[in-house]
Design an enzyme around this catalytic site. Structure first.
Site, short mmCIF file in Angstrom:
data_model
loop_
_atom_site.label_atom_id
_atom_site.label_comp_id
_atom_site.label_asym_id
_atom_site.label_seq_id
_atom_site.Cartn_x
_atom_site.Cartn_y
_atom_site.Cartn_z
N PRO A 10 70.74 -81.92 25.44
CA PRO A 10 71.92 -81.06 25.35
C PRO A 10 73.17 -81.78 24.89
O PRO A 10 73.43 -82.92 25.31
CB PRO A 10 72.10 -80.57 26.79
CG PRO A 10 70.76 -80.67 27.40
CD PRO A 10 70.06 -81.82 26.73
N ASN A 11 73.91 -81.10 24.05
CA ASN A 11 75.23 -81.52 23.56
C ASN A 11 75.18 -82.62 22.51
O ASN A 11 76.21 -82.97 21.93
CB ASN A 11 76.16 -81.93 24.72
CG ASN A 11 76.32 -80.82 25.72
OD1 ASN A 11 76.67 -79.70 25.35
ND2 ASN A 11 76.03 -81.08 26.98
N ARG A 18 82.11 -84.86 19.56
CA ARG A 18 82.25 -84.87 21.01
C ARG A 18 82.67 -86.26 21.50
O ARG A 18 82.00 -87.26 21.23
CB ARG A 18 80.86 -84.55 21.57
CG ARG A 18 80.68 -84.74 23.03
CD ARG A 18 79.19 -84.71 23.37
NE ARG A 18 79.00 -84.81 24.79
CZ ARG A 18 77.89 -85.24 25.36
NH1 ARG A 18 76.85 -85.58 24.62
NH2 ARG A 18 77.80 -85.30 26.66
N TYR A 23 81.19 -91.83 22.44
CA TYR A 23 79.92 -91.75 21.71
C TYR A 23 80.02 -92.16 20.23
O TYR A 23 79.02 -92.17 19.54
CB TYR A 23 79.35 -90.33 21.81
CG TYR A 23 79.07 -89.92 23.24
CD1 TYR A 23 78.13 -90.61 24.01
CD2 TYR A 23 79.75 -88.86 23.84
CE1 TYR A 23 77.87 -90.26 25.32
CE2 TYR A 23 79.49 -88.49 25.15
CZ TYR A 23 78.56 -89.19 25.89
OH TYR A 23 78.30 -88.85 27.20
N ASN A 74 66.77 -89.43 24.07
CA ASN A 74 68.05 -89.43 24.75
C ASN A 74 68.16 -88.05 25.39
O ASN A 74 68.49 -87.07 24.72
CB ASN A 74 69.20 -89.66 23.77
CG ASN A 74 70.54 -89.70 24.49
OD1 ASN A 74 70.65 -89.29 25.66
ND2 ASN A 74 71.57 -90.18 23.81
N ALA A 77 72.48 -85.13 29.49
CA ALA A 77 72.72 -84.92 30.92
C ALA A 77 71.45 -84.61 31.69
O ALA A 77 71.39 -84.81 32.92
CB ALA A 77 73.74 -83.80 31.10
N HIS A 80 69.90 -87.05 34.26
CA HIS A 80 70.35 -87.21 35.64
C HIS A 80 69.94 -86.04 36.54
O HIS A 80 70.26 -86.04 37.72
CB HIS A 80 71.88 -87.35 35.66
CG HIS A 80 72.42 -88.20 34.55
ND1 HIS A 80 72.08 -89.53 34.44
CD2 HIS A 80 73.21 -87.92 33.48
CE1 HIS A 80 72.68 -90.03 33.36
NE2 HIS A 80 73.36 -89.07 32.75
N ASP A 87 58.46 -84.81 34.34
CA ASP A 87 57.05 -84.44 34.49
C ASP A 87 56.39 -84.20 33.14
O ASP A 87 55.21 -84.51 32.96
CB ASP A 87 56.93 -83.17 35.35
CG ASP A 87 57.13 -83.45 36.84
OD1 ASP A 87 57.22 -84.63 37.23
OD2 ASP A 87 57.20 -82.47 37.62
N GLU A 98 63.79 -94.75 26.34
CA GLU A 98 64.96 -93.96 26.74
C GLU A 98 66.22 -94.62 26.16
O GLU A 98 66.39 -95.83 26.28
CB GLU A 98 65.04 -93.93 28.27
CG GLU A 98 66.26 -93.21 28.82
CD GLU A 98 66.38 -93.38 30.35
OE1 GLU A 98 65.55 -94.10 30.96
OE2 GLU A 98 67.31 -92.79 30.92
N HIS A 100 70.53 -94.36 25.78
CA HIS A 100 71.86 -93.78 26.04
C HIS A 100 72.87 -94.58 25.24
O HIS A 100 72.92 -95.81 25.37
CB HIS A 100 72.21 -93.84 27.53
CG HIS A 100 71.23 -93.07 28.35
ND1 HIS A 100 71.23 -91.70 28.36
CD2 HIS A 100 70.19 -93.46 29.12
CE1 HIS A 100 70.24 -91.29 29.13
NE2 HIS A 100 69.59 -92.34 29.59
N SER A 102 76.15 -94.56 25.51
CA SER A 102 77.16 -95.14 26.39
C SER A 102 76.49 -95.97 27.48
O SER A 102 75.29 -95.79 27.75
CB SER A 102 78.00 -94.02 27.03
OG SER A 102 77.18 -93.21 27.86
N ARG A 107 79.96 -95.69 34.07
CA ARG A 107 80.61 -94.38 34.08
C ARG A 107 80.51 -93.74 35.48
O ARG A 107 80.32 -94.44 36.46
CB ARG A 107 79.98 -93.50 32.98
CG ARG A 107 80.17 -94.12 31.59
CD ARG A 107 79.59 -93.25 30.51
NE ARG A 107 80.28 -91.97 30.42
CZ ARG A 107 79.82 -90.93 29.70
NH1 ARG A 107 78.69 -91.06 29.01
NH2 ARG A 107 80.50 -89.81 29.65
N ARG A 111 75.99 -90.48 36.82
CA ARG A 111 75.23 -90.90 35.62
C ARG A 111 74.40 -92.16 35.89
O ARG A 111 73.69 -92.64 35.01
CB ARG A 111 76.18 -91.16 34.45
CG ARG A 111 76.89 -89.92 33.97
CD ARG A 111 77.71 -90.21 32.72
NE ARG A 111 78.77 -89.25 32.58
CZ ARG A 111 78.66 -88.05 32.01
NH1 ARG A 111 77.50 -87.68 31.49
NH2 ARG A 111 79.69 -87.23 31.93
C1 DQA Z 1 74.25 -89.94 27.20
C2 DQA Z 1 74.80 -90.20 28.61
C3 DQA Z 1 74.66 -88.96 29.48
O1 DQA Z 1 75.18 -89.22 30.77
C4 DQA Z 1 75.43 -87.80 28.88
O2 DQA Z 1 75.25 -86.64 29.65
C5 DQA Z 1 75.07 -87.56 27.45
C6 DQA Z 1 74.91 -88.71 26.57
C7 DQA Z 1 74.47 -91.13 26.27
O3 DQA Z 1 73.87 -91.16 25.20
O4 DQA Z 1 75.28 -92.03 26.57
O5 DQA Z 1 74.97 -86.44 27.01
O6 DQA Z 1 72.86 -89.72 27.29
#
Ligand code: DQA
Length: 149
Positions: A10-11, A18, A23, A74, A77, A80, A87, A98, A100, A102, A107, A111
């Site tokens: 998401p996002n 954003r 990011y 990635n 959110a 978390h 699963d 995995e 991320h 950031s 943070r 997170r």
């Molecule tokens: C993220 C870190 C997550 O906490 C956040 O919700 C994101 C981006 C990152 O790439 O740093 O959407 O996964």
């Protein structure tokens, strides 16, 4: 040809727009291109999915069971919060990297916990967009032969 699945949660469609101070300014298209170019050096193809809907991501992970050799994810959110995503990843039993962008550990406390990290082969945090390339390099080593040290 061997494939990797690239999953962005998401996002992450808003990358580049954003919170650029967190990011960066690269877009999701830039990320997908970086992953494709990095994977292609290992003779790997990439299938990319981004969705703001958990079920779409879970379906894509299930579909990868028979078509892909590993997953770069990635989860945004959902990292978390989502036992269902975890699963799905354990269910298909593919090696997981995995990512991320950031440094989530620097943070907010919510997170700091990931439902994915303890089932992942590789975890890259805080390396920006380049983290996707690091993850692919290592995962490609795992799926194509002996990993480099
Ligand atoms: C993220 C870190 C997550 O906490 C956040 O919700 C994101 C981006 C990152 O790439 O740093 O959407 O996964």
């Amino acid at each position: 040809m061997t494939r990797l699945l690239l999953v962005n949660g998401p996002n992450l469609n808003l990358l580049g727009v954003r919170e650029p101070e967190t990011y960066g300014t690269a877009t999701l298209d830039d990320v997908v291109e970086l992953v494709r170019v990095t994977a292609s050096r290992w003779g790997l193809e990439v299938e990319a999915v981004q969705s703001n809907h958990e079920g779409v991501l879970i379906d894509a992970i299930h579909a990868a069971r028979l078509t892909c050799a590993g997953i770069v994810i990635n989860p945004g959110a959902l990292t978390h919060t989502s036992v269902a995503l975890r699963d799905a990843l354990t269910g298909v039993a593919l090696p997981v990297a995995e990512v991320h962008m950031s440094n989530v550990h620097r943070r907010e406390p919510f997170r700091h916990h990931s439902y994915v990290s303890d089932i992942a082969e590789i975890v890259v945090v805080g390396a920006g967009v380049q983290g996707y390339a690091f993850a692919v390099e290592r995962l490609a080593g795992l799926v194509t032969g002996p990993a480099t040290p």
